[in-house]
Design a protein around this motif. Sequence first.
Motif, short mmCIF file in Angstrom:
data_model
loop_
_atom_site.label_atom_id
_atom_site.label_comp_id
_atom_site.label_asym_id
_atom_site.label_seq_id
_atom_site.Cartn_x
_atom_site.Cartn_y
_atom_site.Cartn_z
N LEU A 643 29.11 -25.34 25.41
CA LEU A 643 28.86 -26.48 26.28
C LEU A 643 29.94 -26.54 27.36
O LEU A 643 31.14 -26.44 27.05
N HIS A 644 29.50 -26.71 28.60
CA HIS A 644 30.43 -26.86 29.72
C HIS A 644 30.14 -28.18 30.42
O HIS A 644 28.98 -28.55 30.62
N ASP A 645 31.20 -28.89 30.79
CA ASP A 645 31.01 -30.17 31.47
C ASP A 645 30.68 -29.95 32.94
O ASP A 645 30.56 -28.81 33.41
N TYR A 692 25.91 -31.90 30.75
CA TYR A 692 26.53 -30.66 30.30
C TYR A 692 25.55 -29.50 30.47
O TYR A 692 24.33 -29.70 30.46
#
Length: 728
Positions: A643-645, A692
């Motif tokens: 998961l990347h913001d 995300y």
Amino acid sequence: MPDRVSVVQSSHNVTKTRGKEHVLVPLVAVVIVIALTVVVVLMRLYRISDFPPGIINDEGANGVDALQVLQGHHNVFFAEKASGREALAIYATALATHFLGPSLLAFHLPPALASAGAVFAVFWLGLLLFDRDEQSGQLRPWRGLTVAGVAAGLMAASIGQTFLARGGFRANFLPLILALSLALLWRSWGHNGGRKTSWWGLGLAGACAGLLLYTYIPARFAPFLYLLFGLSFLIPFGAVAKARVKADWHKAAAFVAAAGLVAAPILIYFILHPEDFFFRSREISLSLDSHRTQLGAFLNNVVEYLLIFGARGDRNWEYNFAGKPLLNTWEALFFWAGVAISLWRWRKRPAYRLLLLWLGVMLLPAMLAFNRGQGPNSLRIIGAAPAAYLLVGVGIWETARLLRGRISLNNATAAAAAVGVLVTGFILVQGVIAYRTYFYEWVGTPQYYAAADAEIAEAAQVLNKQPSDAKSVFLIPYHLSNGHYGFDYLYQGDAPAHVIHSTMTHLPQRIESILEANEEVSSVRVVDWNNELGWIGGGEEYTVALLEKYGTYLGSEQHEYFQIHTFSDITLDSSWTFYESLGPPSVDYDGGISLLGIALGKGNTQLSTQQQINLGPERTFWIAKQWQTAPGLDKEYAVSLRLHDSEGGGVYQRDIVLLNPNYSRTSNWTPEQPVETLYHMEIPPDLKPGEYELRLVVYDYESLKPTVELGVWEPEEVIANLQVSESH
């Protein structure tokens, strides 16, 4: 003349004192034994059918094998389950099960009785080792009672030993058999205190030594204890040693012959099946420590296990309470005093020499095993624990003598009062503290239920009472394991019942194969755990969702730990999946593996990967992928879901090895044949709400090198956009 009168008077006083001791020593011994019995009954046997409330998965294998024994399947070593099991505890469980039926009482009673018996065996051994002067052979009854009473009292009231005794561990038979063997050997050898050699006693001592190999893996080190202790009498080797060998070799031969005769079946088994002898050792080899060399891992273990005597202990809730050390601070002080005194008197005091060798040899199995982040393993040192407790007793006795200016208690009545009151009081106080810790601080906590797998035992007992037939099937989704030996031992219903991993990669195929194995399925009943059982980990909603999709919901029943949902009209005409179709992306990687498509969803609802997915407060979803490998692929791949913001920073990652339904890795997949994998994602509750990206990376599991998409040459692939809401 006055000197002669003085000598006569002194002789009269000694005779009078010995006469009193002849009466008082047995009386004090009985009082101590009564105190030990009270503590042992409370800590080992009180409400053993209720506490603990379940069976640990690995230990449950003993129960399953015991059921096989009752059906006529006999072995000296049971190799099929839980890395292999020695036979003694299994046959003891089979005996209890024969009379009591498959139950918590039948399972927990034999190890608890073995632990209780070990307390009294250690008391007897302590008396034999220390009730006479090693040089003169004169009686020293108060020393024997003090050392033996303190050691047995510590063992009886030990919270760690209580956990192991009540936990159903086969290891409890090791200290019992070892203490009995040493006591019989010491008593039967002869010479000390004018005792004659007992050939029956030597035979029994040898038989117990041979029986050790049927208890627990660390017992395989016990032969080195006997060997080193015997050789210690031959140092320095010379005329005296040769004379001793000539005089005593036939005793040693009788002991070894009896031990060899009893151990022969399991020794022959291991000669024929050496892989079973080494299997568990390879599983816990020091080479598994990726942060240290084997020497470094061993030295780290040495420090860890020395610190267990007073500093810190096992942090595994199945084995111990709150990381308590084996000995508390003041007990450790006397222990180290006992070690120092034993080292000082090594050559002239065989009893002290025995305790040091016992401690060192039986600590070695634990020091040679890899610990997986839980600190020292108290189960692996159970064979060394009696020696440690006896050394505490030695330290207390010798410290008391030192503080009294080495003045012995010549007054028999005073000695009886001192030893009787102090040792008995010590045992009872320790017992009260241990009772309060176990039954008031431990019982009823979430860790207590989790450590005992209480919910699985409750499920078995409830399902045993459910009306069922061979056409019904029970499914018990369980996040902690695929299958549970404790459940298999306790469940005795007519309907097939299966504990399945609730978030396994191939859950639909697993459930479908279970149902297809039955000729006819009239109903499927699914256990759905209550949300407050947080230690189980959840995931049973996926099984419920599949049954809702391929069956008809009939209703639910509420129980203490769970609900039971019933489904009928189960469809088995088509392959079970969570999704109706696969969508993009499809990716060809340069490493000989391809992603053919993906699907995401929640419960039995598939979601579009082309739109932003709102997870809601539950923060859970499933993701299915279909893969294909090229001919000649020899690498094992894993995937990383990240998961990347909104700023591109990584906030969560889950890595999983790619396996097909047969649990084979990618190098063993059939080339160009599609393989489906299913993963259940649960976003951490502390992750801030927001938008995300979910990205996928495929990498070589051995080298950790990522493979990249052909033509794009980037390792990461965005597979979904998520909107994370506030958690519950």
